[in-house]
Each structure stands twice: as structure tokens, then as C-alpha cells.
Design an enzyme around this catalytic site. Structure first.
Site, PDB file in Angstrom:
ATOM      1  N   GLU A   1       4.308 -14.769 -12.665  1.00 21.36           N
ATOM      2  CA  GLU A   1       3.985 -13.463 -12.094  1.00 21.36           C
ATOM      3  C   GLU A   1       3.164 -12.614 -13.040  1.00 21.36           C
ATOM      4  OE1 GLU A   1       7.164 -11.499  -9.110  1.00 21.36           O
ATOM      5  OE2 GLU A   1       7.992 -12.028 -11.054  1.00 21.36           O
TER       6      GLU A   1
ATOM      7  N   GLU B   1      13.906 -18.650 -11.377  1.00 19.75           N
ATOM      8  CA  GLU B   1      13.578 -17.247 -11.662  1.00 19.75           C
ATOM      9  C   GLU B   1      12.760 -17.137 -12.943  1.00 19.75           C
ATOM     10  OE1 GLU B   1      13.616 -12.974 -11.838  1.00 19.75           O
ATOM     11  OE2 GLU B   1      13.448 -14.528 -10.309  1.00 19.75           O
TER      12      GLU B   1
ATOM     13  N   ASN C   1      -0.651   1.435   6.300  1.00 17.37           N
ATOM     14  CA  ASN C   1       0.020   0.294   5.671  1.00 17.37           C
ATOM     15  C   ASN C   1       0.372  -0.691   6.769  1.00 17.37           C
ATOM     16  OD1 ASN C   1      -0.043   1.792   3.336  1.00 17.37           O
ATOM     17  ND2 ASN C   1       2.155   2.144   3.236  1.00 17.37           N
ATOM     18  N   GLY C   2       0.233  -1.985   6.489  1.00 21.00           N
ATOM     19  CA  GLY C   2       0.605  -2.989   7.478  1.00 21.00           C
ATOM     20  C   GLY C   2      -0.586  -3.779   7.972  1.00 21.00           C
TER      21      GLY C   2
ATOM     22  N   LYS D   1       9.071 -15.437 -13.039  1.00 24.73           N
ATOM     23  CA  LYS D   1       8.742 -14.301 -13.896  1.00 24.73           C
ATOM     24  C   LYS D   1       7.520 -14.604 -14.760  1.00 24.73           C
ATOM     25  CE  LYS D   1      11.441 -11.117 -12.812  1.00 24.73           C
ATOM     26  NZ  LYS D   1      11.207 -11.659 -11.470  1.00 24.73           N
TER      27      LYS D   1
ATOM     28  N   HIS E   1      12.765 -38.017 -11.240  1.00 23.76           N
ATOM     29  CA  HIS E   1      12.231 -38.314  -9.912  1.00 23.76           C
ATOM     30  C   HIS E   1      10.812 -37.774  -9.736  1.00 23.76           C
ATOM     31  CE1 HIS E   1      16.075 -39.873  -8.382  1.00 23.76           C
ATOM     32  NE2 HIS E   1      16.615 -38.951  -9.165  1.00 23.76           N
TER      33      HIS E   1
ATOM     34  N   TRP F   1      -3.749  -2.270  -0.870  1.00 24.01           N
ATOM     35  CA  TRP F   1      -3.609  -3.660  -1.296  1.00 24.01           C
ATOM     36  C   TRP F   1      -4.281  -4.492  -0.217  1.00 24.01           C
ATOM     37  CZ3 TRP F   1      -1.248  -8.297   0.232  1.00 24.01           C
ATOM     38  CH2 TRP F   1      -1.029  -9.239  -0.786  1.00 24.01           C
TER      39      TRP F   1
ATOM     40  N   CYS G   1       0.820  -1.209   0.000  1.00 23.55           N
ATOM     41  CA  CYS G   1       0.000   0.000   0.000  1.00 23.55           C
ATOM     42  C   CYS G   1       0.858   1.265   0.000  1.00 23.55           C
ATOM     43  CB  CYS G   1      -0.890   0.027   1.232  1.00 23.55           C
ATOM     44  SG  CYS G   1      -1.786  -1.490   1.565  1.00 23.55           S
TER      45      CYS G   1
ATOM     46  N   ARG H   1       3.696  -0.028  -6.404  1.00 24.83           N
ATOM     47  CA  ARG H   1       3.726  -0.843  -5.187  1.00 24.83           C
ATOM     48  C   ARG H   1       2.607  -1.882  -5.187  1.00 24.83           C
ATOM     49  NH1 ARG H   1       6.620   1.869  -0.863  1.00 24.83           N
ATOM     50  NH2 ARG H   1       5.308   0.833   0.665  1.00 24.83           N
TER      51      ARG H   1
ATOM     52  N   LYS I   1       4.848  -4.505  -5.248  1.00 22.61           N
ATOM     53  CA  LYS I   1       6.286  -4.361  -5.483  1.00 22.61           C
ATOM     54  C   LYS I   1       7.088  -4.588  -4.208  1.00 22.61           C
ATOM     55  CE  LYS I   1      10.006  -3.303  -7.795  1.00 22.61           C
ATOM     56  NZ  LYS I   1      10.572  -4.324  -8.709  1.00 22.61           N
TER      57      LYS I   1
END
Length: 605
Positions: free
Chosen positions: A484, A477, A98-99, A481, A500, A74, A2, A27, A600
Site C-alpha cells: 500500500e 495484512e 461522489n460515487g 501494508k 506448493h 478521486w 472523494c 480520503r 481511505k
């Protein structure tokens, strides 16, 4: 996550608040709102979705006043709707947050006993209700906010705005960043200095547990014990060009393209001839027996690459932990341990908590961050900048490669200090590093091919990534990506693990992306790739010219990379991983810079 902004200005606050919130869009958020005080009257406007919806609302229903607060939310507690959007109001107070307030249910119970009920699903509303309760008990705004803050448990950055108070904001932080901006007869508050950059370059960062009384004449800061605190004011430099797309369709595209330049900046900063010049010359790896590396998401994959470097080059054993699990595991710390915390923002909540767990237990805490004034940097013994510049796209690109090159400098320093490589070997590695920006620039030339291949990848429901050794973290990675920003299910495996279990997933509908520079493990990776093709799998082989010559037959597609020293291949091979994800997302029409449900900077656990 946020975003918060507060203004005590000399001009109408609403357009300033909205413009500042736009600079915090990166963000991540799902609703937005602002509140102002005008001729003593407190009022607000809120909207779900993008900030343009709030802007449209303000055109039809303006909000006057030169004092105000704004927020991009958010969602944590409660669905993303107008009722749950910030700012929250109760009587004479409005709050942005925020939090997470961990004891909000307990506080709701206290308020319910007083006949005060909640109307939203959020934890933040409880802060507003409790403050209004204290106002109703006759406390002035400053004391009502202080009493409220003292009762909160959890993580928060808070800003309070009061009816009848056009020259007052109360700000507080615990676990979430918050900064005070100093103007000429104006004052500002922001969760990110980027938001304040158009208004001021003079910033005071609140320390953990601080709360502040802000007026147009200045700020009074008190620490967690209530004592006056003298926090330094710093002049910051944020280039507005870094927050502009610069002609690219997305910030992510711009930031991918910036990598040759930012890597060159890192080389200039850390190298002096044939020597590595760390900003902490007293860092002594001869006294280090073990490394403990902690990070989240993409940064954790940078740590996994570095594990290979530190162990192979410097002979140092390395533990890599996902930061969100680290402290709950309560790992024993042996003498001679150095902790390395990696975070782009320097505010990642789980990584910060891991750092604090290490404090007093390890010999040295080193942080690798992109924001020099961040909490993680300030609480470390040594902070190494990655010099990536402002990264706006939620999916990290240039920060990842800059983290890698900074970790490479650190690993080479350790190897040299410990006598594992001599001056000549160090000089050879540094020569390879100096060639990296040019090779990355060359690798960016495959964009046309990746765009073509991505159109086919966009039709897939599942995609597998394979890699061995130093390339296994790059497979991880690449998968991250892709999922995401394209929302395609993707998984990564060490190539040797294919038999396996994961090979059961292989069929003609599942593309398998194999990251395989022609290194000491190439033949083994090719054997695993052949097993995929023997079962009808579609293989996209990412390798160099030697790799194509030896193993290119039978693959579905190939992407040819320039040849590079095996040690540095993970940095170079990040480029095709990023380009494939970007163009696949483009083919699917997703929101590349602000993918759904993501933020973010993750400043809550």
C-alpha cells in the site's frame, strides 16, 4: 474517497471551503476545485494534484462569494486533469459528486438528442447538463434538481449550486454518505462530519435516497418517495487534536503510536470486572448456528483472524467473504445465521451492499465500525464501536487492532454463552486482554530496529510474508501494508503452502518475513522457514525470546516481540507489520499518508 463540502455562510466561502477540503484529504484525491456564487454570478476554480495547488491558484485568481461548494476528486471516469475536475458547470448550475452514475451514457444519449453535448470524460458532467436542460425548460432550480435526481441510477452524493441563488444548495444521497451541518444563520453540507467540525457540531445525516433543500434558515428533507422526512439532528464530538499530527511526521506514525491508548479505551468500554459488557445485551449466541463475516481490505483480514477465534473458542462455523464478491455469489443462508460486517468508516460500498443482501435473510446483522452514525451502523441490528478514534492515514493501523480486540470480545462472549469456556477460563482470557496495551507499548520499542531493517527492505522488488494458523491473516495484512505505502510487490502465504509453488520465488534477492510467535504451530513454521534458508533465502524472523532461542540461527534478521497468550498474538504482531511498512515507505520516499491511487473510504464499487 472523494470529498464534498458546501457552505451557505456569512463570510467569504473560498477559504472555508479549502480548509474543509484539507480535512478530507485523508480520503484520497487527485484534483480539487471550488465554485461560488457572488452577486448572482456563478464561477469556479480547479487544479490538479494537492490542495496547495488550488490554494496557489486562488491567491492569483481569487473567487469571491459567501455561498459555494468544493470537492476533492478521486478519478473514476476520466483522467485526473483540470477538465475532469469538479465542480462541473453547465449554464446556470454547478455540481459536485461522489460515487458513480451508472446510466450516464443513456442520459448522454438523451441530451445528445436535444443537441446538448458533453466536454469532459466524466459521468458527473451529465448531472450538470441534465439539470441545465430542465432549467432551460423553465423549471426552477429546486424542481430541475429533483427531476435530475429522479433519473439517476447508481451511487451518489450530490450538491448543486445555482447561478442567481445565493441562499440555496440542493443535496442528495444514494449509496454515498452526506451530512447537513447547522450553524447560526449558516448551513453546511459535507461528505464527512470531520469536514464540518470547525463550523458546527450539529449534524443531520441524510438517509438512503434522501434529497434536501438547504437554505441559511434551515433544511427541508424529502425521502426517496418525495415525502417530507424528519431526520434527527445530532450533536457530534470530533476532537481537533485527532485530526492533527501532534508532532509526528505522518498521521500513520501518530496512529501507530496511539494503539496502546485506544486499546485501553476499548477495554474500559467492553469490560466490567470479569464480565464482557456488550452494548447489545440481548445478543444470544446459543441460537446462532453459523457466522457469515464480510469486509474489505484490512478489515477482511481482521475477519480471518476472528474466524480462528470463533471456531476454536466457540465452536461456531464461520464463512469469511470479501464483500465485493459476497452478494454476487448469492450464498444460501441457513437458519440461525448471524452476519457480521466490519468496516472502519461504516460507509464501505461493497460491505454496505453485502449487509443489504443479508437483510431479511439472516437472523441478526452485527456491525463492527469506527463511526457510530455511519450507514452500516444505522442499518445493522447491533452496532459495536471499535473506539479507535479518527483515523486519517489511508493505511489502517489502530482501526485494525481495535477491530481485532472488539472481535475478540465477541468471540469470547460466544464461547462463554455456548458453554465452551467457563467463568474461570473467561476470566483468564480477560486478564490476558488487560495486559495487551502494555505489551503493545513494549512492542513499539522495536521501532529503531525496524527502521534499520527497512532500509534494506526498501531495495527489494519482491517480498514474501509467511504465517501459520492465526498468523496467516497477519502475514496477509503485513503484505498489504507494505505494498500500500511502499509500492513494493509483496505477497503472503500460509507457511504450509510454501512447497506448493511459492518456494520457486525464493532466492537471495527476495526477503521472506516469517511471523511466528512461540505457539503450538511454531515448530511447523520453523520447518518451513528452514526450507527457505536452505535455498539461500533471506529470512526476517518475527518471534518472541523463546522463538529466537530455538530457531534464530541462520536468519538474516530477527525482531523480538514480548511473549503473549497465543490467542492474542495477531493483535500484537500487527505492530511490527505496521512499523516495517511505514519505515520502508519512508526509506523509499513515498507519500505515506496518501499513497497513490488509494482512498481511505471506498464508497463506490
Amino acid at each position: 474517497m472523494c470529498g464534498i463540502v458546501g457552505v451557505l455562510g456569512n463570510h467569504e466561502a473560498a477559504p472555508i471551503l479549502v480548509e474543509a477540503l484539507k480535512r478530507l484529504e485523508y480520503r484520497g484525491y487527485d484534483s480539487a476545485g471550488i465554485a461560488t456564487v457572488n452577486h448572482g454570478v456563478l464561477d469556479r476554480r480547479r487544479a490538479v494534484g494537492k490542495l496547495v495547488n488550488l490554494s496557489d491558484l486562488l491567491v492569483h485568481d481569487p473567487l469571491a462569494g459567501k455561498s459555494g461548494i468544493g470537492h476533492t476528486r478521486w478519478a473514476t471516469h476520466g483522467a485526473p486533469n483540470v477538465t475532469n475536475a469538479h465542480p462541473h458547470m453547465a449554464g446556470r448550475v454547478s455540481v459536485v459528486h461522489n460515487g458513480i452514475i451508472e446510466n450516464f451514457r443513456e442520459l448522454r444519449g438523451f441530451l445528445a438528442d436535444k443537441g446538448i453535448t458533453h466536454t469532459t470524460d466524466t459521468d458527473t458532467e451529465t448531472v450538470a447538463l441534465l439539470t441545465q436542460y430542465y432549467l432551460g425548460e423553465g423549471l426552477p432550480p429546486r424542481d430541475a434538481a429533483a427531476q435530475t435526481i429522479a433519473r439517476l441510477t447508481g451511487a451518489y452524493a450530490l450538491v448543486f449550486l445555482f447561478e442567481g441563488e445565493e441562499d440555496l444548495l440542493i443535496a442528495a444521497r444514494k449509496g454515498s454518505p452526506l451530512a447537513i451541518g447547522h450553524g447560526d444563520g449558516e448551513m453546511f453540507v459535507g461528505s464527512d462530519a470531520i469536514a464540518l467540525a470547525p463550523m458546527t457540531d450539529r449534524i443531520t445525516y441524510l438517509d438512503e435516497g434522501d434529497w434536501a433543500v438547504v437554505t441559511r434558515s434551515g433544511v427541508e428533507i424529502r425521502d426517496a418517495q418525495g415525502a417530507l422526512a424528519n431526520r434527527a439532528m445530532r450533536t457530534i464530538q470530533i476532537d481537533a487534536a485527532h485530526i492533527d499530527k501532534g508532532g509526528y511526521k505522518h498521521f500513520m506514525a501518530k496512529e501507530i503510536a496511539e494503539q496502546p491508548a485506544v486499546l485501553a479505551n476499548a477495554l474500559e468500554f467492553y469490560l466490567d470486572g470479569d464480565a464482557i459488557t456488550l452494548p447489545a445485551p440481548g445478543l444470544d449466541f446459543t441460537k446462532v448456528n453459523r457466522l457469515s463475516m464480510v469486509a474489505c481490505g484490512t478489515a477482511s483480514y481482521a475477519c480471518l483472524v476472528a474466524k480462528y477465534w470463533f471456531e476454536q473458542l466457540a465452536g461456531l462455523p464461520v464463512d469469511v467473504d470479501v464483500a465485493s464478491e459476497f452478494r454476487y455469489r448469492e450464498p444460501p443462508v441457513v437458519p440461525g445465521t448471524m452476519a457480521i460486517c466490519v468496516s472502519q468508516s461504516g460507509e464501505t460500498a461493497d460491505t454496505l451492499a453485502a449487509l443489504r443482501y443479508c437483510a431479511g435473510k439472516v437472523d441478526t446483522i452485527v456491525s463492527i465500525v469506527n463511526v457510530a452514525e455511519s450507514s452500516i451502523a444505522r442499518e445493522s441490528d447491533v452496532a459495536l464501536p471499535i473506539l479507535a478514534g479518527t483515523e486519517i492515514g489511508v493505511a489502517s493501523t489502530k482501526a485494525f487492532t481495535c477491530q481485532l480486540i472488539t472481535l475478540a470480545f465477541l468471540a469470547l462472549t460466544a464461547a462463554h454463552q455456548r458453554g465452551r469456556i467457563d467463568d474461570a477460563a473467561l476470566a483468564a482470557h480477560l486478564a490476558d486482554l488487560r495486559g495487551l496495551p502494555g505489551l503493545v507499548n513494549h512492542a513499539l520499542g522495536i521501532e529503531g530496529e525496524t527502521k534499520r531493517i527497512a532500509r534494506a527492505l526498501a531495495e527489494a522488488r519482491d517480498i514474501l510474508f509467511l504465517g501459520r494458523g492465526r498468523m496467516f491473516p497477519l502475514a496477509l495484512e503485513g503484505a498489504l501494508k507494505l505494498k500500500e505505502i511502499s509500492y513494493i510487490h509483496a505477497e503472503a502465504y500460509a507457511s504450509g503452502e510454501l512447497k506448493h509453488g511459492p518456494i520457486a520465488l525464493v532466492d537471495k534477492t527476495v526477503p521472506v518475513i516469517v511471523m511466528a510467535p512461540h505457539d503450538e504451530l511454531f515448530d511447523k513454521t520453523v520447518s518451513n522457514m528452514q526450507e527457505v534458508m536452505a535455498r539461500g533465502g533471506k529470512v526476517l524472523l518475527i518471534t518472541d525470546a523463546k522463538g529466537v532461542a530455538e530457531a534464530g540461527d541462520g536468519t538474516w534478521e530477527t525482531l523480538v516481540m514480548p511473549e503473549i497468550a497465543p490467542l492474542l498474538a495477531p493483535i500484537l504482531y500487527a505492530i511490527p507489520a505496521q512499523l516495517l511498512a511505514y519505515h520502508t515507505a519512508m526509506a523509499k520516499g513515498t507519500d505515506v499518508d496518501q499513497p497513490r491511487n488509494l482512498a481511505k473510504s471506498v464508497t463506490v464499487e
